[in-house]
Design an enzyme around this catalytic site. Structure first.
Site, short mmCIF file in Angstrom:
data_model
loop_
_atom_site.label_atom_id
_atom_site.label_comp_id
_atom_site.label_asym_id
_atom_site.label_seq_id
_atom_site.Cartn_x
_atom_site.Cartn_y
_atom_site.Cartn_z
N LYS A 1 0.81 -1.22 0.00
CA LYS A 1 0.00 0.00 0.00
C LYS A 1 0.84 1.27 0.00
O LYS A 1 0.34 2.34 -0.34
CB LYS A 1 -0.98 0.01 1.19
CG LYS A 1 -2.08 -1.03 1.01
CD LYS A 1 -3.31 -0.76 1.85
CE LYS A 1 -4.42 -1.74 1.46
NZ LYS A 1 -5.62 -1.62 2.22
N LYS B 1 -5.13 -9.91 -6.11
CA LYS B 1 -6.39 -10.21 -5.42
C LYS B 1 -7.47 -9.19 -5.82
O LYS B 1 -7.16 -8.05 -6.17
CB LYS B 1 -6.19 -10.24 -3.90
CG LYS B 1 -6.05 -8.88 -3.25
CD LYS B 1 -6.34 -8.95 -1.75
CE LYS B 1 -6.48 -7.53 -1.21
NZ LYS B 1 -7.47 -7.33 -0.20
N LYS C 1 -11.02 -3.72 -3.23
CA LYS C 1 -12.04 -2.68 -3.32
C LYS C 1 -11.44 -1.31 -3.57
O LYS C 1 -12.16 -0.39 -3.89
CB LYS C 1 -12.95 -2.68 -2.09
CG LYS C 1 -12.33 -2.58 -0.74
CD LYS C 1 -13.50 -2.71 0.23
CE LYS C 1 -13.14 -3.30 1.54
NZ LYS C 1 -12.61 -2.32 2.47
P1 ATP Z 1 -8.42 -3.28 -0.17
O1 ATP Z 1 -8.78 -4.10 -1.33
O2 ATP Z 1 -8.80 -1.86 -0.31
O3 ATP Z 1 -7.05 -3.54 0.33
P2 ATP Z 1 -9.68 -5.15 1.46
O4 ATP Z 1 -10.86 -5.56 0.70
O5 ATP Z 1 -8.49 -6.02 1.50
O6 ATP Z 1 -9.35 -3.72 0.99
P3 ATP Z 1 -10.96 -5.16 4.11
O7 ATP Z 1 -12.17 -4.37 4.02
O8 ATP Z 1 -10.37 -4.85 5.39
O9 ATP Z 1 -9.93 -4.83 3.01
O10 ATP Z 1 -11.25 -6.70 4.00
C1 ATP Z 1 -12.29 -7.33 4.68
C2 ATP Z 1 -12.11 -8.81 4.70
O11 ATP Z 1 -12.16 -9.33 3.36
C3 ATP Z 1 -10.75 -9.26 5.26
O12 ATP Z 1 -10.96 -10.39 6.08
C4 ATP Z 1 -9.95 -9.62 4.05
O13 ATP Z 1 -8.97 -10.60 4.33
C5 ATP Z 1 -11.03 -10.17 3.13
N1 ATP Z 1 -10.65 -10.03 1.72
C6 ATP Z 1 -10.26 -8.90 1.09
N2 ATP Z 1 -10.02 -9.12 -0.20
C7 ATP Z 1 -10.26 -10.45 -0.41
C8 ATP Z 1 -10.19 -11.30 -1.56
N3 ATP Z 1 -9.82 -10.83 -2.75
N4 ATP Z 1 -10.50 -12.60 -1.41
C9 ATP Z 1 -10.88 -13.09 -0.21
N5 ATP Z 1 -10.97 -12.34 0.92
C10 ATP Z 1 -10.66 -11.03 0.82
#
Ligand code: ATP
Ligand code: LTN
Length: 324
Positions: free
Chosen positions: A111, A192, A195
């Protein structure tokens, strides 16, 4: 009763990766454990946010928690900033966390790379996450695979504190699914699903219309070998579609691959559109039926419950560290 804690950041569009990788599990856990699910709004501030948008996103995520089936009668739902003990414990834990440990965190490296002004909060983020978890004597933390390293650090911090100051914290275990813990981007399947990524076509938001879901899945990047088998290294795009199908239908990836071998990628994509639209429909119908007053009430009552437990742990920690 065993305790479960997890958090999601109120940023970007909550996507099907968040749901299938972590949040769906929250719903399953609420019947057998004492659960705390948090809107981690303080974590959102580690990167720049527009205040009005953030305020809306906090309510939107709470609404999504309710829409996926979390029941406030069984589960405590709250916003992190409504419970000051999170910030206070985070400071105390920062003082026993090493600079070297935080420097090794891959999420920080990803990040911060290429950015000019990186906040100190982004660097110390994992200590706040450890505080979130340790305040509630948490046994289990359901998360996606990307959070494994943060969970390991949380365990190290808890053990270090216990060794130095006497038994205080429960050392938590991560709960990471075998399939679906890392859903990949539809446009760049080496990364991955995220969002915060700029390319919206890479993620399926929980609030996407059926047309959007169709467009995104039908355009998903695959490969030119028209032969269906599951191999995330050789065929990351196709394997991601098989995974999405597998977790939504509760069938093994081998089973799905065998069914579509010979039928081709097009049929798999078409069927995946149908299954995904159906998953989202249930969530969206519920989402649209919840009023803002209801959300505010849930968050307010959740924070009242969380505050009592968190404050007790905080006082114990302060005492052990010589502050009281
Ligand atoms: P960003 O993509 O902005 O880094 P994020 O989606 O990783 O955000 P969080 O909102 O904190 O961040 O994630 C919420 C939950 O979703 C966490 O448990 C994270 O591990 C899970 N998660 C995030 N992305 C994925 C993915 N691509 N596949 C499976 N689980 C995910
Ligand atoms: N760091 C997590 C979000 C998060 C969290 C937590 C997850 C903050 N506090 C406590 C589980 C438990 C993320 O970036 N996905």
């Amino acid at each position: 009763m065993t305790r479960v804690f997890s958090g999601v950041q109120p940023t970007g569009d909550i996507h099907i990766g968040n749901y299938l990788g972590a949040m769906k599990r929250f719903v399953e856990l609420q019947d057998e454990h004492e659960c705390f699910f948090c809107v981690v709004d303080l974590h959102a501030l580690t990167v720049p946010q527009n205040p009005d948008i953030l305020r809306n996103k906090i309510l939107q995520l709470a609404r999504i928690y309710l829409a996926i089936g979390l029941d406030p009668a069984k589960t405590t739902l709250f916003a992190q900033s409504h419970v000051p003990a999170h910030s206070e414990l985070a400071w105390l834990l920062q003082c026993i966390t090493y600079f070297g440990e935080l420097s090794r965190m891959t999420q920080f490296k990803d990040k911060s790379s290429g950015k000019e002004n990186v906040s100190v909060g982004l660097f110390t983020y994992p200590a706040l996450m450890a505080a979130d978890i340790l305040l509630y004597d948490t046994d289990y933390v359901p998360v996606g695979a990307d959070q494994k390293q943060h969970l390991e650090l949380t365990r190290d911090i808890a053990q270090r504190f216990n060794n130095r100051f006497g038994e205080t914290f429960v050392v938590p275990e991560p709960l990471i699914s075998d399939v679906g813990a890392k859903i990949m981007s539809l446009t760049d399947p080496e990364k991955k699903m995220s969002k915060s990524a700029e390319d919206e076509m890479g993620r399926i938001s929980l609030l996407d219309t059926p047309d959007m879901v169709k467009k995104k899945i039908m355009r998903a990047v695959t490969d030119s070998e028209n032969c269906v088998y599951y191999d995330p290294d050789k065929k990351p795009g196709l394997s991601n579609l098989i995974t999405l199908m597998s977790v939504q239908t509760n069938r093994s990836v081998e089973d799905i691959a065998a069914e579509y071998d010979g039928k081709g990628y097009g049929q798999l994509k078409k069927d995946l559109v149908e299954v995904t639209v159906n998953t989202l429909k249930g969530i969206q119908d519920k989402y649209n039926s919840i009023s803002e007053d209801e959300i505010r009430k849930v968050l307010s009552e959740g924070a009242d419950k969380a505050r009592v437990i968190a404050e007790k742990t905080l006082q114990k920690v302060q005492q052990k560290m010589g502050l009281r």
